[in-house]
Design a protein around this motif. Structure first.
Motif, PDB file in Angstrom:
ATOM      1  N   PHE A   1       2.370   2.993   6.102  1.00 18.38           N
ATOM      2  CA  PHE A   1       1.892   3.014   7.479  1.00 18.38           C
ATOM      3  C   PHE A   1       1.967   1.640   8.149  1.00 18.38           C
ATOM      4  O   PHE A   1       2.669   1.471   9.132  1.00 18.38           O
ATOM      5  N   VAL A   2       1.250   0.644   7.657  1.00 20.99           N
ATOM      6  CA  VAL A   2       1.355  -0.711   8.214  1.00 20.99           C
ATOM      7  C   VAL A   2       1.618  -1.682   7.071  1.00 20.99           C
ATOM      8  O   VAL A   2       1.122  -1.502   5.955  1.00 20.99           O
ATOM      9  N   GLN A   3       2.421  -2.698   7.371  1.00 20.78           N
ATOM     10  CA  GLN A   3       2.769  -3.676   6.355  1.00 20.78           C
ATOM     11  C   GLN A   3       1.770  -4.836   6.366  1.00 20.78           C
ATOM     12  O   GLN A   3       1.237  -5.208   7.408  1.00 20.78           O
ATOM     13  N   HIS A   4       1.527  -5.394   5.190  1.00 21.38           N
ATOM     14  CA  HIS A   4       0.644  -6.551   5.067  1.00 21.38           C
ATOM     15  C   HIS A   4       1.484  -7.820   5.206  1.00 21.38           C
ATOM     16  O   HIS A   4       1.953  -8.399   4.227  1.00 21.38           O
ATOM     17  N   GLN A   5       1.670  -8.218   6.469  1.00 16.99           N
ATOM     18  CA  GLN A   5       2.563  -9.332   6.761  1.00 16.99           C
ATOM     19  C   GLN A   5       2.047 -10.646   6.179  1.00 16.99           C
ATOM     20  O   GLN A   5       2.832 -11.563   5.927  1.00 16.99           O
TER      21      GLN A   5
ATOM     22  N   SER B   1      -2.972  -0.734  -2.366  1.00 13.18           N
ATOM     23  CA  SER B   1      -2.829  -0.623  -0.911  1.00 13.18           C
ATOM     24  C   SER B   1      -2.085   0.651  -0.536  1.00 13.18           C
ATOM     25  O   SER B   1      -2.452   1.347   0.432  1.00 13.18           O
ATOM     26  N   TYR B   2      -1.043   0.968  -1.297  1.00  9.62           N
ATOM     27  CA  TYR B   2      -0.261   2.176  -1.025  1.00  9.62           C
ATOM     28  C   TYR B   2      -1.134   3.428  -1.158  1.00  9.62           C
ATOM     29  O   TYR B   2      -1.142   4.300  -0.284  1.00  9.62           O
ATOM     30  N   ILE B   3      -1.887   3.501  -2.242  1.00 12.00           N
ATOM     31  CA  ILE B   3      -2.726   4.673  -2.500  1.00 12.00           C
ATOM     32  C   ILE B   3      -3.824   4.810  -1.443  1.00 12.00           C
ATOM     33  O   ILE B   3      -4.061   5.906  -0.915  1.00 12.00           O
ATOM     34  N   VAL B   4      -4.480   3.699  -1.111  1.00 12.37           N
ATOM     35  CA  VAL B   4      -5.586   3.762  -0.156  1.00 12.37           C
ATOM     36  C   VAL B   4      -5.074   4.096   1.249  1.00 12.37           C
ATOM     37  O   VAL B   4      -5.704   4.868   1.980  1.00 12.37           O
ATOM     38  N   GLN B   5      -3.924   3.541   1.629  1.00 12.58           N
ATOM     39  CA  GLN B   5      -3.364   3.893   2.932  1.00 12.58           C
ATOM     40  C   GLN B   5      -3.044   5.385   3.008  1.00 12.58           C
ATOM     41  O   GLN B   5      -3.328   6.045   4.015  1.00 12.58           O
ATOM     42  N   CYS B   6      -2.458   5.913   1.955  1.00 11.93           N
ATOM     43  CA  CYS B   6      -2.107   7.343   1.934  1.00 11.93           C
ATOM     44  C   CYS B   6      -3.354   8.215   1.976  1.00 11.93           C
ATOM     45  O   CYS B   6      -3.436   9.167   2.767  1.00 11.93           O
ATOM     46  N   LEU B   7      -4.326   7.883   1.135  1.00  5.89           N
ATOM     47  CA  LEU B   7      -5.541   8.687   1.054  1.00  5.89           C
ATOM     48  C   LEU B   7      -6.318   8.642   2.369  1.00  5.89           C
ATOM     49  O   LEU B   7      -6.800   9.682   2.861  1.00  5.89           O
ATOM     50  N   SER B   8      -6.429   7.462   2.969  1.00  2.34           N
ATOM     51  CA  SER B   8      -7.174   7.338   4.229  1.00  2.34           C
ATOM     52  C   SER B   8      -6.466   8.074   5.361  1.00  2.34           C
ATOM     53  O   SER B   8      -7.121   8.692   6.205  1.00  2.34           O
ATOM     54  N   ALA B   9      -5.134   8.027   5.375  1.00  2.00           N
ATOM     55  CA  ALA B   9      -4.384   8.720   6.428  1.00  2.00           C
ATOM     56  C   ALA B   9      -4.572  10.232   6.329  1.00  2.00           C
ATOM     57  O   ALA B   9      -4.791  10.910   7.334  1.00  2.00           O
ATOM     58  N   VAL B  10      -4.488  10.756   5.107  1.00  2.00           N
ATOM     59  CA  VAL B  10      -4.674  12.197   4.912  1.00  2.00           C
ATOM     60  C   VAL B  10      -6.087  12.598   5.302  1.00  2.00           C
ATOM     61  O   VAL B  10      -6.300  13.572   6.043  1.00  2.00           O
ATOM     62  N   TRP B  11      -7.061  11.845   4.831  1.00  2.00           N
ATOM     63  CA  TRP B  11      -8.467  12.207   5.037  1.00  2.00           C
ATOM     64  C   TRP B  11      -8.838  12.197   6.518  1.00  2.00           C
ATOM     65  O   TRP B  11      -9.383  13.168   7.052  1.00  2.00           O
TER      66      TRP B  11
END
Length: 402
Positions: free
Chosen positions: A164-168, A179-189
């Motif tokens: 979703f967003v990159q950690h620049q 970060s990948y897992i939390v971004q995915c889980l938060s987006a779905v939820w």
């Protein structure tokens, strides 16, 4: 008064699918349990992560027009869900009361539905439509989220890219897997919460429209039974039939008037409950659709074009969902006014006609739902908002091409 439903009671509710879906996501309480407390903590934790993650991402890429619009698109999408979640939590009792009042509203016409198969079919059809619409739209949202989640793994397998967003600030080098897992889980939820609340209101409006349609049929069935009395019937006997028929008509009309007033009171309560959520969705959908269209047009990455082009259906669909459902309620309310003139009122008694004026005077006032008590929700509003979104897109395009 405690309006909270239990898990067992929710199974008997006409909104069972919507209620249990929101319970799983941790914002609709079905009895106080440690499991629900955990679900709520996860929900609000995901919301907090989205706010912080998106805000930091915007800070580090500010100035890059294309990247900023992409991150803002994702930020507004997540932010919409977080706002709805906060409003829902703050007004939780209102939502519980809404579900209880809807079930009570259905009970008013349950007797008529049990006696008439056609009326029962209208009610059953509205329940199926609401459940299927909810399941279909939630699966559509899930498919879009899964698309965004899978693109980095398919299109950029050798690069450490987040969905979703990159950690620049560290080029995604630290805690990449987490970060990948939390971004995915938060987006779905959060996306499921956002659309789940929309589907809840759409389901309520579908069922209310069905209740108005049932009322229309009941008004059309208000007939004078004396019309079918044989010509050979004695005059005295016919007067008795006339008196009995008029009483039956009057009693049935009184019940219809009470039902109509109860429906109008419920719609007023629905209006108050839905208004802040609908206004939030209208504003966010216009902005999100504008930015998604911009990315689909100008992005140099095919993956971004694919994701944004397919995602356009979500904000536009959420707008249309409200406008379509609210328009159906308005149309059925207008049908009530037409049905009143089609009942057997010409030869009815004066007291019947006086009672008829009560429902006529109220049904002639348009029943229009609004967002934020300001903006009418109908199909004309949908076209206006889509045009507004395109206008903002044109403005972004001019800024980008300078």
């Amino acid at each position: 008064m405690n309006d909270n439903l239990s898990w067992t009671a929710s199974g008997k509710s006409v909104l069972m699918v919507n209620i249990r879906h929101l319970w799983v996501l941790g914002i609709w309480e079905l009895g106080e349990t440690s499991l629900f407390t955990l679900q709520s903590m996860i929900a609000f934790g995901m919301g907090a992560f989205i706010i912080v993650d998106r805000a930091v991402a915007v800070y580090f890429i500010w100035g890059n027009f294309e990247l900023t619009t992409l991150v803002l698109l994702i930020s507004f999408t997540g932010g919409s869900g977080v706002v709805k979640m906060a409003v829902f939590a703050y007004n939780r009792r209102q939502y519980h009361s809404l579900a209880n009042q809807l079930d009570k509203l259905l009970s008013l016409q349950r007797g008529s539905c049990s006696e008439d198969p056609n009326l029962a079919a209208i009610l059953a059809s509205s329940r199926r439509k609401a459940a299927r619409l909810t399941k279909g739209l939630l699966l559509l949202m899930l498919s879009q989220t899964l698309l965004w989640m899978s693109v980095p793994l398919v299109a950029y397998p050798e690069e450490s890219r987040l969905p979703f967003v990159q950690h620049q600030w560290d080029h995604n080098n630290n805690f990449y897997g987490i970060s990948y897992i939390v971004q995915c889980l938060s987006a779905v939820w959060v996306s499921q919460i956002s659309l789940g609340v929309d589907c809840l209101f759409a389901s309520v409006m579908i069922i209310v429209a069905a209740q108005l349609e049932i009322l229309v049929h009941r008004l059309l069935d208000v007939r004078n039974d004396a019309d079918i009395v044989c010509k050979e019937t004695a005059v005295l006997e016919k007067k008795k039939v006339d008196s009995k028929s008029d009483q039956n008509m009057y009693d049935e009309l009184r019940v219809c008037i009470k039902t109509h007033q109860d429906i109008l009171r419920f719609v007023a309560y629905l209006q108050d409950t839905m208004s802040p959520i609908a206004m939030t969705q209208f504003v966010m959908s216009v902005v999100i659709a504008c930015m998604a269209l911009f990315q689909a047009t100008y992005s140099e990455e095919f993956s971004a074009v694919l994701k944004c082009a397919s995602f356009l259906t979500i904000p536009v669909g959420q707008l249309y969902l409200y406008c379509w459902a609210a328009t159906n309620v308005t149309a059925q309310a207008e049908a009530v006014s037409a049905a009143i003139y089609s009942c057997s009122w010409v030869d009815a008694s004066e007291r019947f006609k006086r009672a008829l004026r009560v429902i006529i005077s109220r049904s002639q006032k348009p029943l229009v739902l609004t967002a934020g008590h300001l903006y009418p929700i109908d199909k004309e509003a949908f076209l206006t908002l889509v045009n507004a979104s395109y206008s903002y897109y044109a403005l972004l395009s001019q800024m980008y091409n300078r």
